[in-house]
Structures are given as structure tokens and as C-alpha cells.
Enzyme design. Structure first.
Site, PDB file in Angstrom:
ATOM      1  N   ARG A 147     -14.594 -34.238  97.477  1.00  0.00           N
ATOM      2  CA  ARG A 147     -14.876 -32.937  98.081  1.00  0.00           C
ATOM      3  C   ARG A 147     -14.051 -31.892  97.346  1.00  0.00           C
ATOM      4  O   ARG A 147     -12.841 -32.091  97.134  1.00  0.00           O
ATOM      5  CB  ARG A 147     -14.463 -32.978  99.560  1.00  0.00           C
ATOM      6  N   TYR A 159     -10.383 -21.708 103.475  1.00  0.00           N
ATOM      7  CA  TYR A 159     -10.382 -23.018 104.118  1.00  0.00           C
ATOM      8  C   TYR A 159     -10.304 -24.152 103.083  1.00  0.00           C
ATOM      9  O   TYR A 159     -11.001 -24.125 102.072  1.00  0.00           O
ATOM     10  CB  TYR A 159     -11.649 -23.234 104.975  1.00  0.00           C
ATOM     11  N   ASP A 210     -17.226 -28.340 101.835  1.00  0.00           N
ATOM     12  CA  ASP A 210     -17.166 -28.030 103.270  1.00  0.00           C
ATOM     13  C   ASP A 210     -17.139 -26.516 103.450  1.00  0.00           C
ATOM     14  O   ASP A 210     -16.240 -25.839 102.960  1.00  0.00           O
ATOM     15  CB  ASP A 210     -15.891 -28.661 103.859  1.00  0.00           C
ATOM     16  N   HIS A 212     -17.156 -25.180 106.498  1.00  0.00           N
ATOM     17  CA  HIS A 212     -16.332 -25.022 107.700  1.00  0.00           C
ATOM     18  C   HIS A 212     -16.840 -23.930 108.646  1.00  0.00           C
ATOM     19  O   HIS A 212     -16.068 -23.086 109.129  1.00  0.00           O
ATOM     20  CB  HIS A 212     -14.865 -24.791 107.322  1.00  0.00           C
ATOM     21  N   GLU A 236     -21.368 -29.230 103.861  1.00  0.00           N
ATOM     22  CA  GLU A 236     -20.948 -29.585 105.226  1.00  0.00           C
ATOM     23  C   GLU A 236     -20.742 -28.359 106.109  1.00  0.00           C
ATOM     24  O   GLU A 236     -20.189 -27.355 105.659  1.00  0.00           O
ATOM     25  CB  GLU A 236     -19.637 -30.365 105.090  1.00  0.00           C
ATOM     26  N   GLU A 262     -18.595 -32.989 112.794  1.00  0.00           N
ATOM     27  CA  GLU A 262     -17.222 -33.432 113.038  1.00  0.00           C
ATOM     28  C   GLU A 262     -16.679 -32.925 114.374  1.00  0.00           C
ATOM     29  O   GLU A 262     -15.790 -33.539 114.945  1.00  0.00           O
ATOM     30  CB  GLU A 262     -16.290 -33.033 111.886  1.00  0.00           C
ATOM     31  N   ARG A 283     -21.792 -36.494 111.094  1.00  0.00           N
ATOM     32  CA  ARG A 283     -20.354 -36.677 110.845  1.00  0.00           C
ATOM     33  C   ARG A 283     -19.523 -36.993 112.089  1.00  0.00           C
ATOM     34  O   ARG A 283     -18.294 -36.879 112.081  1.00  0.00           O
ATOM     35  CB  ARG A 283     -19.804 -35.415 110.172  1.00  0.00           C
ATOM     36  N   GLU A 339     -15.241 -40.117 105.051  1.00  0.00           N
ATOM     37  CA  GLU A 339     -14.177 -39.230 104.556  1.00  0.00           C
ATOM     38  C   GLU A 339     -12.839 -39.964 104.620  1.00  0.00           C
ATOM     39  O   GLU A 339     -12.539 -40.651 105.596  1.00  0.00           O
ATOM     40  CB  GLU A 339     -14.115 -37.977 105.447  1.00  0.00           C
ATOM     41  N   TRP A 402     -13.094 -20.362 111.935  1.00  0.00           N
ATOM     42  CA  TRP A 402     -12.146 -20.817 110.919  1.00  0.00           C
ATOM     43  C   TRP A 402     -12.713 -22.019 110.197  1.00  0.00           C
ATOM     44  O   TRP A 402     -13.294 -22.886 110.799  1.00  0.00           O
ATOM     45  CB  TRP A 402     -10.792 -21.199 111.536  1.00  0.00           C
TER      46      TRP A 402
END
Ligand code: CS2
Ligand code: MG
Length: 402
Positions: A147, A159, A210, A212, A236, A262, A283, A339, A402
Site C-alpha cells: 500500500r 493520511y 487508501d 480513508h 480503499e 474496515e 475489509r 493487511e 479523517w
């Protein structure tokens, strides 16, 4: 086999971890991860006050019934605190059942579906050059999938860009740190990062990224499209997924594979995403999505649509979660990737484990149970430290994801 006792162990060997330990009258014990980053003590209190008293005297073998009792019996279903608590109980009970059988947990889940578990590591840098070097470092360590996150020029605190290398830790202060987010700058910059990565490292390494939750659906669609030439393994959390339908818009515009989940804690959180084939990887994790029991249900639903698993495995998911996840990963038919953010040496010492990494793959090991233990004396030497995750604001001060 009756549950005679259960306790919550909170420890901070570099970062906070919450672990549930269940004891039985046959002397067998099992542990489950109960860590919810930045909200650790809420789960500890939920377990201590509302879960443990309900466990004492129950048959430790009745995993499904205990799961249903803690879910339906709470009346207040779902939610990260409740589901992390249920996950911890579920993981500890699967650990006990596998130990009682004298087998590694994956054998109780149907045995191995593959020889090893493909994992991805985290490379990040302050600029393109250092990110290229970091990805190179992971490739040299044997990783087949990496990643990549990079600071956006002119934007403070992007991030995924760690202060140090190899051990990324976002929960860094007692009250949330504030970072700035600039969507136009990010969208202009991101393709150049992946163009440089493909040029430097060739076509074979799997690259992941990612977002985020930072983009709106149409912005995410634009990013996915602009990254297509660099063939990402996945993009992601391109946009917040509370509104699962929103992913239809992203999907309509890009063939970049999408990964989400996630922060999900229930099968209902991903039902539309899966049934409408709006994502490629789910995820959800052992620790936040209801343990092995619910993760198997989610994976079975996903398998109907050729959606594969890609469990969250950041450092705030303890080695106990990692161990359990690897047993799930090696057994589940529609596994995609896992991950793997390495834990610090202090953490690994507190949680001795049977799992291992070699040449880009992980192995759960063959110890009975999930193969992860906790050294309680050592854990006691690292008292809890209050830490919260950062927040992001747009340049005009608007609070953002975030
Ligand atoms: C991240 C996490 O690993 C990931 O994909 O999104 O680092 C996440 O920020 C943390 O787990 C939050 O606790
Ligand atoms: Mg993520």
C-alpha cells in the site's frame, strides 16, 4: 466445559490493546482482541459490566448461542462497542474450542483452502522519491503487495504518512491532532505518485491505496478513473459508506477495484455493497465485525458475488486479531488479501504468537487454537495511555472525514 471466569486486560506496549481472557472449569483458556482504537475503555467497561456477568456458568462450546445471546439479548444491536465486545468473546471461544480439539483453528473452519496468506505492507513517504524508496524496501523484504501513501505537496499531515517508518501509528495524542485536507490538491497529485511507482517498480508488484473516506462519490469516481493506467489492486474507502448506494456512482465510472469495510461491524453494513456488486473486496475484521462467526457469514454472502475478503490489519488490531484473522484467511474460499502492518517488538513480546511472515506471505502456524497468547506479567508493565485518532479539516475550517 463451563466458563468459570473472564477478565479484561488493558495494556500499552507502544499502543493500547484490550484483550479478553476467558477461563473454563477444564483449565482451558482462550483470548480475544477487544481493541477499539481511541475508545478502548468503552469496550473494557462494556465487557466488564455487561458481558462477563452473562458468561459465567455457560457452556464454552456453545459459540453460536452465546453470540446470539450477546447480540439479540442486548436489545441495542450493532455498534462498534457492542460488536467489538462480541468479537472478543467469539474469538476467545473459538480459541478454546480449537484447543479442546487439539487443533489449529483453521482445521475447525474447514481446513486450509490455500498454502499461505498473501499480505500487503504499508509504505509511505513525505514525497514521491521517498515513497518510491519505501515501496522498494517492502519489495526487498519479499512483499508482493504494498500500500502506498504519500504526503500531498503543500498539505500538512496527509493520511497514512507516518512520523517514522515501518510502524505506522495514527493515534498519537491524548486529544485529537488536527490535520488539513485539500481534495483538489490530492486529486491532482495522486496519479503522478502511481505513475512514478509503476515506472520505478514495474508492472508486477500489487499496489494498493487508501483514500480513508476523504472523497465524495463523484470525486472518488474521478480518482478511480485517473488511476486505471496504473492497475491498482484496490482503491480503499474512497468515500464514506454509510450510504452504501453511493458506491453505485463510483462503480459506474471506473474499473479500479474497490475495497470497503474496515469500520463496519455488521453484515447489514455491507449487504447492499455486496448484493449489488458495488465493491470487489470486503475489509471487515475479526475484532470489529463480530468475530470469526460473523466474518464467516459476511464472506459466504460475498462469495455469491465473487467478492473477496481483504481484512483490516492495522497496528491497532492486536496480534490476537492477527492470529485469528490468519486462520480465517487460510480457510475461507473467497480470500483476497490480508493487511499486515507490523507490530513493534514490545507488542510482539506481550503477545507471543505462532504466526509468521515469510517472503510476502503469512502462516497461522499449527499451535492448537489461534496460536496467540498474552504474557500478563509483561502486559501489566505497560499501563493504559489515553490516545485518540486525529481529525481533519478543510482549509476553511470545515470538519472533514479523517
Ligand atoms: C487504515 C487504518 O489500515 C488501514 O487501512 O485505514 O490505519 C486506520 O486508520 C486505523 O486502523 C484506525 O484505527
Ligand atoms: Mg484503511
Amino acid at each position: 466445559m463451563k466458563i468459570t471466569n473472564a477478565k479484561v486486560i488493558v495494556t500499552c506496549p507502544g499502543r493500547n490493546f484490550v484483550t479478553l481472557k476467558i477461563e473454563t472449569d477444564e483449565g482451558r483458556t482462550g483470548i480475544g482482541d477487544a481493541t477499539l482504537n481511541g475508545r478502548e475503555l468503552a469496550v473494557a467497561a462494556y465487557l466488564e459490566h455487561h458481558v462477563i456477568p452473562n458468561l459465567i456458568g455457560r457452556d464454552a462450546h456453545r459459540i453460536e448461542d452465546i453470540w446470539q445471546f450477546l447480540s439479540k439479548g442486548a436489545y441495542w444491536r450493532r455498534g462498534p462497542v457492542t460488536m467489538t465486545s462480541i468479537s472478543a468473546v467469539d474469538t476467545a471461544l473459538w480459541d478454546i474450542k480449537a484447543k479442546a480439539a487439539g487443533l489449529p483453528l483453521y482445521q475447525l473452519l474447514g481446513g486450509k483452502s490455500r498454502e499461505h496468506v498473501l499480505v500487503y505492507g504499508h509504505a509511505n513517504g513525505a514525497d514521491i522519491e521517498s515513497t518510491l524508496a519505501e515501496v522498494g524496501r517492502y519489495i526487498d523484504l519479499g512483499y508482493k503487495a504494498v500500500r502506498a501513501q504519500c504526503a500531498v505537496p503543500g498539505v500538512k499531515g496527509t493520511y497514512g504518512v507516518a512520523k517514522g517508518q515501518m510502524y505506522y501509528e495514527p493515534a498519537s495524542s491524548e486529544l485529537p491532532e488536527e490535520s488539513v485536507w485539500d481534495t483538489p490538491a490530492y486529486l491532482n497529485f495522486a496519479p503522478s505518485l502511481f505513475e512514478a511507482l509503476r515506472e520505478a517498480h514495474g508492472p508486477d508488484v500489487e499496489l494498493l491505496h487508501d483514500v480513508h473516506h476523504r472523497l465524495t462519490p463523484i470525486e472518488a469516481a474521478r480518482l478511480g478513473k485517473s488511476l486505471e493506467p496504473y492497475r491498482l489492486f484496490w482503491m480503499e474507502d474512497a468515500s464514506p459508506a454509510e450510504n452504501q448506494e453511493a458506491f453505485r456512482l463510483i462503480r459506474q465510472h471506473t474499473v479500479t477495484p474497490l475495497a470497503v469495510g474496515e469500520v463496519f461491524n455488521s453484515i447489514y453494513d455491507c449487504r447492499t455493497l455486496i448484493q449489488d456488486q458495488l465493491i470487489d473486496y470486503i475489509r471487515t475484521s475479526v475484532v470489529h465485525a463480530g468475530g470469526i462467526t460473523q466474518l464467516r457469514r459476511i464472506a459466504s454472502l460475498a462469495a455469491l458475488y465473487q467478492i473477496r475478503t481483504g481484512c483490516h490489519g492495522a497496528t491497532d488490531l492486536s496480534p490476537v486479531c492477527m492470529g485469528a484473522a490468519l486462520h480465517f484467511d487460510i480457510s475461507v474460499p473467497n480470500f483476497g488479501i490480508q493487511e499486515y502492518m507490523r507490530h513493534t517488538d514490545e507488542t510482539d513480546e506481550v503477545f507471543p504468537h505462532a504466526y509468521s511472515f515469510e517472503d510476502g506471505f503469512m502462516y497461522p502456524g499449527d499451535a492448537p487454537g489461534h496460536g496467540v497468547d498474552i504474557d500478563e506479567d509483561l502486559a501489566a508493565k505497560y499501563p493504559y495511555e489515553p490516545k485518540q485518532l486525529p481529525v481533519a479539516r478543510l482549509k476553511d475550517g470545515t470538519l472533514w472525514d479523517w
